[in-house]
Design an enzyme around this catalytic site. Structure first.
Site: not given
Length: 334
Positions: A217, A30, A241, A155, A115
Site C-alpha cells: 500500500g 501481482p 503501481r 494476499k 482484489c
C-alpha cells in the site's frame, strides 16, 4: 550521490517463505494485466527480490482455457516467483491449485483475497469478498494447502469496509490453516486504491502471526518503504503501481534500505532501450498485435516526468506496430 544511513534491525536481511530464499525486502505485486512474464523479468533484472504473477482464474484453469493456461508461463530468470489464483469455490480452487502445482515452475501459490474490482469481488464473490467469511477462508486455505506440494501464501486487505476491519482475525485463520506467508494491503475493499493505507493493520497482523508478513500500500520510494518496515516490523514491502514504467524503483528502494548510494535515474537512451526490450518481450510472448496493444498502456508510463512528453504519449496510444512505436520513441528520446 547522497548516502543514507542504514536502518538498524529490520534492513540488510534476506528472508524466507518456507523454503524460498528471498535476497531482499522489495517485492513486485501481482497486478492484473501487468505482472506477466516480460514485466516480471524486468522487475527481477532491476532488483525485485521476489515477483508475484498476475492472478489467474480457477475456473479458467479447470476448464482448460488456453488464454488462462498461457498465463502460467514463466522462465527460470524470474525465480523466485509466486503464482496467484482467484476464486471462491473451494472445490474448484483446489483443482486449480493442483493444476498450478503440477504444471508451473513457480515457487509457491498465492490465494487472492484482496482484489476489489466488482468483476472479482462482487460478481465472482472472490478476491476481497472472501474477507467477509473468516471461517470459509480457513477451510479454503486448509483444503488448498493439503492438496498441493508448493507452499501457499495469501494476499488480503484490511477488511471489506471500515466497519469490518478484520485482517488480524483472518490472518490467524490463514496461519492456522497452514499458509506460509501473508501479504496485507492495508486498505479496505471499500477504499479500493484510494486514501492512506493503515499501517497499524499491518503492524497488528505482524504481531498476531509467526509466518512472514508482507506489507502493501503506497510504497513508492525508499522513504515510504523504510517507514512501513520500521513501523510495522513486516518482513518485506510489496510495490505495485509505483513500478509501472519504472522498474528501476526496485533497485532504488533496495539501495536506500541498505544505506547505499541511490543509482541515478535512467537516461533517455536507457529508457528507450528498456521500452524496446519490454516491447520485444511482449511481442515474443503475445504476438505483435496483442503485444503492441499492451505496450500502448506501458509506454506512456515510461515517459512520466520527462518534459514535453504529453503529445508523444498520445501518439504512442495510436501506434499499431513495433516500427511505428519505435519511430515515435526514437524521435523523442534520442
Amino acid at each position: 550521490m547522497k548516502r543514507y544511513d542504514t536502518i538498524n534491525a529490520v534492513i540488510n536481511m534476506s528472508f524466507k517463505i518456507k523454503n524460498i530464499e528471498i535476497n531482499n525486502k522489495v517485492i513486485l505485486a501481482p497486478m492484473a494485466g501487468v505482472s506477466n512474464s516480460p514485466f516480471r523479468k524486468l522487475a527481477r533484472k532491476y532488483g525485485a527480490g521476489l515477483v508475484y504473477a498476475e492472478m489467474v482464474s480457477d475456473k479458467g484453469l479447470i476448464n482448460a482455457n488456453d488464454k488462462t493456461k498461457k498465463m502460467l508461463y514463466m522462465e527460470d530468470f524470474e525465480k523466485p516467483m509466486i503464482q496467484q489464483v482467484f476464486g471462491s469455490d473451494i472445490e474448484s480452487m483446489v483443482e486449480a491449485a493442483k493444476f498450478i502445482d503440477e504444471n508451473s515452475n513457480c515457487d509457491a501459490i498465492d490465494i487472492n483475497m484482496g482484489c476489489p474490482v466488482p468483476k472479482v469481488a462482487i460478481k465472482a464473490q472472490a478476491g476481497s469478498s472472501l474477507m467477509k467469511d473468516p471461517a470459509k477462508i480457513y477451510e479454503l486455505v486448509k483444503a488448498v494447502k493439503e492438496a498441493v506440494n508448493k507452499p501457499i501464501t495469501v494476499k488480503i486487505r484490511s477488511g471489506w469496509d471500515s466497519d469490518s476491519v478484520n485482517a488480524v482475525e483472518v490472518a490467524k485463520k490463514i496461519e492456522e490453516a497452514g499458509a506460509s506467508a501473508i501479504t496485507v494491503h492495508a486498505r479496505t475493499r471499500a477504499q479500493g486504491y484510494s486514501g492512506e493505507p493503515d499501517l497499524d493493520v499491518i503492524k497488528a497482523v505482524k504481531e498476531a502471526v509467526s509466518i512472514p508478513v508482507i506489507g502493501n500500500g503506497n510504497i513508492v520510494d525508499g522513504i515510504s518503504a523504510k517507514k512501513m518496515l520500521e513501523y510495522t516490523k513486516c518482513d518485506a514491502v510489496m510495490i505495485g503501481r509505483a513500478a509501472l514504467g519504472n522498474p528501476w524503483v526496485f533497485r532504488e528502494i533496495d539501495a536506500f534500505l541498505n544505506g547505499e548510494e541511490i543509482p541515478p535515474r535512467p537516461t533517455n537512451k536507457e529508457i528507450f532501450d528498456l521500452i524496446m526490450t519490454h516491447m520485444e518481450e511482449l511481442i515474443k510472448f503475445k504476438g505483435e498485435k496483442l503485444g503492441i496493444l499492451e505496450m500502448r498502456g506501458h509506454s506512456p508510463w515510461y515517459l512520466k516526468g520527462i518534459p514535453n512528453a504529453s503529445e508523444v504519449r498520445k501518439n504512442l496510444t495510436k501506434c499499431n506496430s513495433k516500427d511505428e512505436m519505435e519511430a515515435v520513441l526514437r524521435d523523442f528520446l534520442l
